[in-house]
Design a protein around this motif. Sequence first.
Motif, PDB file in Angstrom:
ATOM      1  N   ASN A 197      -1.438  13.339  17.479  1.00 56.22           N
ATOM      2  CA  ASN A 197      -0.704  12.606  15.448  1.00 56.22           C
ATOM      3  C   ASN A 197      -1.898  12.217  14.984  1.00 56.22           C
ATOM      4  O   ASN A 197      -2.552  11.316  15.352  1.00 56.22           O
ATOM      5  N   VAL A 198      -2.489  12.868  13.747  1.00 61.10           N
ATOM      6  CA  VAL A 198      -3.286  12.656  12.889  1.00 61.10           C
ATOM      7  C   VAL A 198      -3.139  13.205  11.257  1.00 61.10           C
ATOM      8  O   VAL A 198      -2.006  13.933  10.877  1.00 61.10           O
ATOM      9  N   GLN A 199      -4.097  11.741  10.727  1.00 57.79           N
ATOM     10  CA  GLN A 199      -3.543  11.804   9.339  1.00 57.79           C
ATOM     11  C   GLN A 199      -4.289  11.430   8.932  1.00 57.79           C
ATOM     12  O   GLN A 199      -5.963  10.508   9.327  1.00 57.79           O
ATOM     13  N   VAL A 200      -5.040  11.918   7.577  1.00 67.03           N
ATOM     14  CA  VAL A 200      -6.191  12.136   6.623  1.00 67.03           C
ATOM     15  C   VAL A 200      -6.388  11.916   5.137  1.00 67.03           C
ATOM     16  O   VAL A 200      -5.353  13.142   4.848  1.00 67.03           O
ATOM     17  N   SER A 231       0.833  -1.108   0.115  1.00 62.65           N
ATOM     18  CA  SER A 231      -0.152  -0.431   0.281  1.00 62.65           C
ATOM     19  C   SER A 231       0.931   1.361   0.119  1.00 62.65           C
ATOM     20  O   SER A 231       2.452   1.341   0.797  1.00 62.65           O
ATOM     21  N   TYR A 232      -0.383   2.358  -0.400  1.00 65.41           N
ATOM     22  CA  TYR A 232       0.933   3.911  -0.524  1.00 65.41           C
ATOM     23  C   TYR A 232       0.007   4.497  -0.074  1.00 65.41           C
ATOM     24  O   TYR A 232      -1.007   4.528  -0.886  1.00 65.41           O
ATOM     25  N   SER A 233       0.087   5.566   0.997  1.00 63.70           N
ATOM     26  CA  SER A 233      -1.019   6.687   1.335  1.00 63.70           C
ATOM     27  C   SER A 233      -0.051   8.109   1.349  1.00 63.70           C
ATOM     28  O   SER A 233       0.814   8.227   2.098  1.00 63.70           O
ATOM     29  N   HIS A 234      -0.927   8.938   0.626  1.00 65.49           N
ATOM     30  CA  HIS A 234      -0.873  10.218   0.730  1.00 65.49           C
ATOM     31  C   HIS A 234      -1.725  11.162   1.444  1.00 65.49           C
ATOM     32  O   HIS A 234      -3.106  10.931   1.770  1.00 65.49           O
ATOM     33  N   TYR A 235      -1.365  11.610   2.303  1.00 63.11           N
ATOM     34  CA  TYR A 235      -2.218  12.522   3.530  1.00 63.11           C
ATOM     35  C   TYR A 235      -1.990  13.897   4.256  1.00 63.11           C
ATOM     36  O   TYR A 235      -0.924  14.155   3.773  1.00 63.11           O
ATOM     37  N   ASN A 236      -2.301  14.424   4.615  1.00 56.33           N
ATOM     38  CA  ASN A 236      -2.559  15.339   5.151  1.00 56.33           C
ATOM     39  C   ASN A 236      -1.967  15.146   6.598  1.00 56.33           C
ATOM     40  O   ASN A 236      -2.628  14.049   7.233  1.00 56.33           O
ATOM     41  N   SER A 237      -0.501  15.304   6.940  1.00 56.35           N
ATOM     42  CA  SER A 237      -0.605  14.774   8.409  1.00 56.35           C
ATOM     43  C   SER A 237      -0.764  15.924   9.773  1.00 56.35           C
ATOM     44  O   SER A 237      -0.181  17.057   9.269  1.00 56.35           O
ATOM     45  N   TRP A 238      -0.869  15.744  10.446  1.00 58.56           N
ATOM     46  CA  TRP A 238      -1.248  16.675  12.118  1.00 58.56           C
ATOM     47  C   TRP A 238      -0.155  16.422  12.911  1.00 58.56           C
ATOM     48  O   TRP A 238      -0.816  15.427  13.780  1.00 58.56           O
TER      49      TRP A 238
END
Lengths: 183, 659
Positions: free
Chosen positions: B634-637, B450-457
């Motif tokens: 840590n938040v990822q969306v 898998s590969y993910s791309h996200y907003n990270s906070w």
Amino acid sequence: MAEVLTLGFTQEELIKGCIAGRRDAQEVLYRYYSPKMFGICLRYANNYHSGEDILQEGFIKVFNNIDKFRGEGSFEGWIKRIFINTAIEHYRKSTNHTGHAELEKASFKQVSEVAVENLATQDLLKLIQKLSPGYRTIFNMYVIEGYTHKEIAGKLDISEGTSKSQLARARNILQKMVKSNNE
Amino acid sequence: MNGKINIDDLFKAAFEDFEAQPSPEMLDNILGDAFDVSVQSSFDDFTLTPSIHIWENITDSLPTEADKLISTSFDEFAVTPPAHLWNNINDSIPAEADKILSASFDDFAVTPPAHLWQNISESIPSEVDQLLASSFNDFEATPPVGMWASIQGELDVEENFDAKFQEAFAGFEPKPSEHILNNLLSNKFDTGVRRAFMRHEVTPQEAVWDRIKPYIRFGPTIQRHLPTIRRMAAVILCLFLFTFLINQYKEIGTDVATTTTPPKTTSKTNINTPTTTIPAEDKAEQPLESIYEGTTDRVVFTEQQSVNSEAVEERVEEVTSQFISQSFTKNNEKSPFNLGGSSSLPPASAGNNDITLLSPTYTKATAPIENERTDNISSIPSTVSGLDTYAPSIIISNPNLSDFDQLEVSNAAQGRGNEYIVQSNLMDIEEDSDLAKMMLSYKGAYISASYSHYNSWILNDAVRDGLTDPGQELIDYVMSLGKSFGVGMGYQFTPNFGIETEFLRSNLSQSYQELTTSVVSNKSFVDATYFYVPLSLKYQVNRLSSMNKRIPRTLSAVWGMHYGRLQSEKLDGNRDIEVGTEDYLIQQELGVFTGADYHFYLSPNVHFTMGLRAAIGTDFQYLSAPFAAGTPYNVQVGGRLGLNYRFATRKYKWSRGIY
């Protein structure tokens, strides 16, 4: 092109930022409008600290209700109305203890205490602040804000006649104070 | 007027009363020869002191130094007579004289002395001065917001500039302009007051803003994006809910149709079944109800009834004697049975119509006690139409499968007998929707990448403090992107439920912006690398495409928990984070996540997924109070792409109850 108020924010961006709860937008809006609004607050307050209280209360209302601004008319006018209403609320709270009779009881007793030689805006403000709350509120609303006697009567829950008579007395007292301070 | 005093006259006047008598000798001498000599000699010693009052008179009459100065100052003094004087003169003198006089004044001009004009010009304000002065009557200039801060910043604090500045303005009293004062004291009182307050501004103290802040709604950047996240979540939830409801509706519809159809058992058989309840197990174990929709033209649905073994045996005997002989005598061209030795089903030879070929085992295993549905009964394919009175509960018709296979599968689908493994050449049937059904009915293990791309906070204490504590620098989050990749594995317990785990290397990035009152603000960003191990439960909904029954479609939702460990961290891409401040980053993370995926099937064993993920986690040490103020998160969306491989290239386990 939208007018850039400060720090690169346009008014629309400021409003949107405040609605979104952005702290920077809130601070910019406060710093931009607080001097003007504080001037209004001081006119309705009887001293500096009361003015600060009205200012604080007014800005809390502005920030918590800014999403209700529908873009109709001037934003500054909208803010100004909130502050005037907040000031009137303060006046109402103060009269809850003394009753409306205070309007009638107001006197010119403080005129002799005025010891200013020249009249600048600040001095005039001091004189206005020396008026009783009822006189001061009516005088501000009618003379400076431009409310009609009908509107004043509605907002302060008094009759139009009372509003007129109180205004006349307030004006008379203030003129006397101005004269006595320039003699 | 001549200002000079005639000293001679004054002198004469002083001697006006003076009389001197000569002596006799002097007279004799005068009258004698020696007169001249004697006169001369007599005056040799002659001295005369004038009286005091004479000198006083003289001194009183003499001009003083000041008089001289005054006198000289008027040397060139000339005054032009007023115009009416000349008019008067003109009127009173004869005409001819007038002319002469007038003419004599034609060129009359008196030029004032140069110094006089200089004195005058220096003492009176010029027109420009007046204009300039009046233009500043109402002048008020408010310095820009940042000016004072700039000045204060550049000054030496030790000089205590503030105190000096305030001291300098201690006695300052602004005066109103004249017109304001006039207005105030005239009948334009209201206008004057209004005008005085027109631009009246007072900057409140800084403390007021600090008092306001706690009472107003404050949303950090992550909260500002919550509406978008909520909308996305709502859409996903709606999709799931919609799919679930549709499935439930179809299931209920099937049940209703089944229960409302009068059972034909009594009309076809004489068996009195002691118990005819429908086992709930059968319903529960039919996870791909939707697949039935695509096969109703070929499948006869039946409801299996539980019976006791004695009743079955009795019934089987009856049925065997009553129907099977008829069936196979009708369809004696081709036997539906072609069993291998390993099968529990009895072997059947083609063309053999003898009922004795059917073993008791077979009859026991396949004897249907059923309530046959009447819908689509006419669509039973010709290849098994001969079994119309002995039809299996579910009949599969597939031209690529032998009749026996179809029957065997049908029996397996009903739950009778063991679970069968069908060896089939998928290439031969890939054009058929059965392949799609098989893809959807997969149970077993799989691996994934898998590969993910996200907003990270990265929400940490420092920033939180900066946002809430007026004593700290004001810092806000700036949206940043992160990415992760990894491998995983999973297992499908049923076509609907499975578990999955992954090993991910994730890069979380967070940019910060320092908020200042100046236009220029400092920006920085933190890069943190984490190793994550998520464990998730997966629920998926399988359907054939309504447009093309050959296309399998799967929508899955995942829920789970993850463990993360900080591997490395960098500030602004290359600097190590200062010792002590690394605590601002979560060291060991425990969190939860959720998401959804849409599956695209490339082949029976390969499919990729495209979906969304949202995760939030906090440090282990904050788990006791994960929602307390000051807790780091840590938040990822973001989005996720996955590639899955199933370990069943040519073997498919046929799920009980699917076909």
